[in-house]
Design an enzyme around this catalytic site. Structure first.
Site, PDB file in Angstrom:
ATOM      1  N   GLY A  89      43.544  44.442  21.867  1.00 48.39           N
ATOM      2  CA  GLY A  89      43.524  45.063  23.129  1.00 48.39           C
ATOM      3  C   GLY A  89      44.543  46.213  23.034  1.00 48.39           C
ATOM      4  O   GLY A  89      44.549  47.179  23.988  1.00 48.39           O
ATOM      5  N   ASP A 111      48.843  44.300  25.357  1.00 48.60           N
ATOM      6  CA  ASP A 111      47.876  45.228  26.673  1.00 48.60           C
ATOM      7  C   ASP A 111      48.381  44.968  27.752  1.00 48.60           C
ATOM      8  O   ASP A 111      48.841  45.815  28.961  1.00 48.60           O
ATOM      9  CB  ASP A 111      46.450  45.039  26.405  1.00 48.60           C
ATOM     10  N   ASP A 169      49.882  38.494  31.779  1.00 44.62           N
ATOM     11  CA  ASP A 169      49.400  37.856  32.804  1.00 44.62           C
ATOM     12  C   ASP A 169      50.181  36.599  32.957  1.00 44.62           C
ATOM     13  O   ASP A 169      51.371  36.603  33.638  1.00 44.62           O
ATOM     14  CB  ASP A 169      47.938  37.401  32.496  1.00 44.62           C
ATOM     15  N   LYS A 225      50.824  41.859  35.484  1.00 46.53           N
ATOM     16  CA  LYS A 225      50.365  41.289  36.655  1.00 46.53           C
ATOM     17  C   LYS A 225      51.088  40.436  37.162  1.00 46.53           C
ATOM     18  O   LYS A 225      50.780  39.142  36.650  1.00 46.53           O
ATOM     19  CB  LYS A 225      49.050  40.705  36.304  1.00 46.53           C
ATOM     20  N   PHE A 239      40.914  41.563  37.644  1.00 42.89           N
ATOM     21  CA  PHE A 239      40.574  41.670  36.292  1.00 42.89           C
ATOM     22  C   PHE A 239      40.184  42.907  35.740  1.00 42.89           C
ATOM     23  O   PHE A 239      39.304  43.564  36.352  1.00 42.89           O
ATOM     24  CB  PHE A 239      39.296  40.836  35.963  1.00 42.89           C
ATOM     25  N   VAL A 240      41.087  43.688  34.996  1.00 44.61           N
ATOM     26  CA  VAL A 240      40.757  45.035  34.434  1.00 44.61           C
ATOM     27  C   VAL A 240      40.424  45.189  32.992  1.00 44.61           C
ATOM     28  O   VAL A 240      40.602  44.173  32.286  1.00 44.61           O
ATOM     29  CB  VAL A 240      42.226  45.799  34.654  1.00 44.61           C
ATOM     30  N   ASP A 265      39.216  44.480  27.233  1.00 45.45           N
ATOM     31  CA  ASP A 265      37.806  44.153  27.238  1.00 45.45           C
ATOM     32  C   ASP A 265      37.483  43.185  28.058  1.00 45.45           C
ATOM     33  O   ASP A 265      38.234  42.426  28.687  1.00 45.45           O
ATOM     34  CB  ASP A 265      37.432  43.506  25.693  1.00 45.45           C
ATOM     35  N   ARG A 316      36.409  48.387  25.919  1.00 44.51           N
ATOM     36  CA  ARG A 316      37.681  48.680  25.326  1.00 44.51           C
ATOM     37  C   ARG A 316      37.650  50.281  25.259  1.00 44.51           C
ATOM     38  O   ARG A 316      38.702  50.513  25.109  1.00 44.51           O
ATOM     39  CB  ARG A 316      37.767  48.216  24.074  1.00 44.51           C
TER      40      ARG A 316
END
Ligand code: 5GP
Ligand code: MG
Length: 207
Positions: free
Chosen positions: A70, A125, A128, A156, A177-178, A184, A190
């Site tokens: 990512g 990336d 979370d 996040k 959800f990004v 991805d 991506r």
């Protein structure tokens, strides 16, 4: 070495942005609900981060360790804006599938660089729950790094399990959800130049 905290401007997504798909390029409108962070804003922020990090690490035995896959876009843009000698290496990490211990990570690509005695910046990336960066930071420390700090493009905070704070944060994002700019879903999206919100029906269809 005390980290100089970067300013992470909170990025809230007003409902009208989520509802309006006008800015999403036609080719992506089927899957992407909204553009959360446009390319120009990403680039500006990556430049700021590169500047702050350069000031903090200039003259030190510095190495960047980035997590696959990512971080590829973020890493490539970040290091090209750092105007001092540095090295980077990539590490593969994935969560064990099917097990109940969701916190366990598997290292799928070991480091090639020797990080003993060096100041490591761990790049991911998105932050979370914090499980990934907590586990990888510990791994890097056990490999003998002189210091380990973390840098994420996205944070996040609403997803956090336990306490974890990254040292350098690009954007604080809502609990959505990004995808895009390296991130991805099912190995797709991506290559999008922006960070966008995936339509719920897309990720529900895969399950
Ligand atoms: P953590 O260990 O902090 O829960 O998870 C970090 C990893 O989960 C990230 O490296 C990323 O692979 C994945 N992840 C968490 N949230 C998202 C998201 O919104 N979109 C994507 N594409 N991946 C995410
Ligand atoms: Mg990841």
């Amino acid at each position: 070495m005390k980290p100089k905290k970067s300013i992470a401007p909170p990025l809230s997504v007003p409902p009208h942005i989520i509802k309006s798909r006008a800015a999403v390029p036609a080719a992506h409108r089927l899957d992407i609900e909204a553009i959360l962070i446009p390319p120009s804003r990403i680039q500006r922020r990556v430049s700021e981060l590169a500047h702050i990090i350069s000031a903090d690490y200039r003259g030190k035995e510095f190495v960047i360790i980035a997590l696959l896959n990512g971080t590829v876009m973020f890493l490539a843009d970040l290091v090209r804006r750092m105007e001092f000698p540095l090295q980077f290496d990539l590490m593969g990490v994935s969560s064990y599938r099917g097990g109940t211990s969701s916190g366990d990570l598997e290292f799928t690509r070991p480091l090639k660089l020797d990080i003993r005695g060096r100041h490591v910046l761990l790049v991911d990336d998105i932050l979370d729950t914090g499980k990934t960066l907590r586990a990888v930071s510990a791994e890097l420390a056990s490999l003998g790094a002189a210091s380990v700090r973390t840098c994420v493009l996205l944070d996040k905070p609403a997803g956090r399990v336990g306490e974890f704070t990254a040292d350098y944060v690009g954007f604080v994002v809502p609990h959505l959800f990004v995808v895009g700019y390296g991130l991805d879903h099912d190995e797709k999206y991506r290559n999008l130049p922006f960070v966008g919100v995936l339509k719920e029906e897309v990720y529900q269809a895969v399950r």
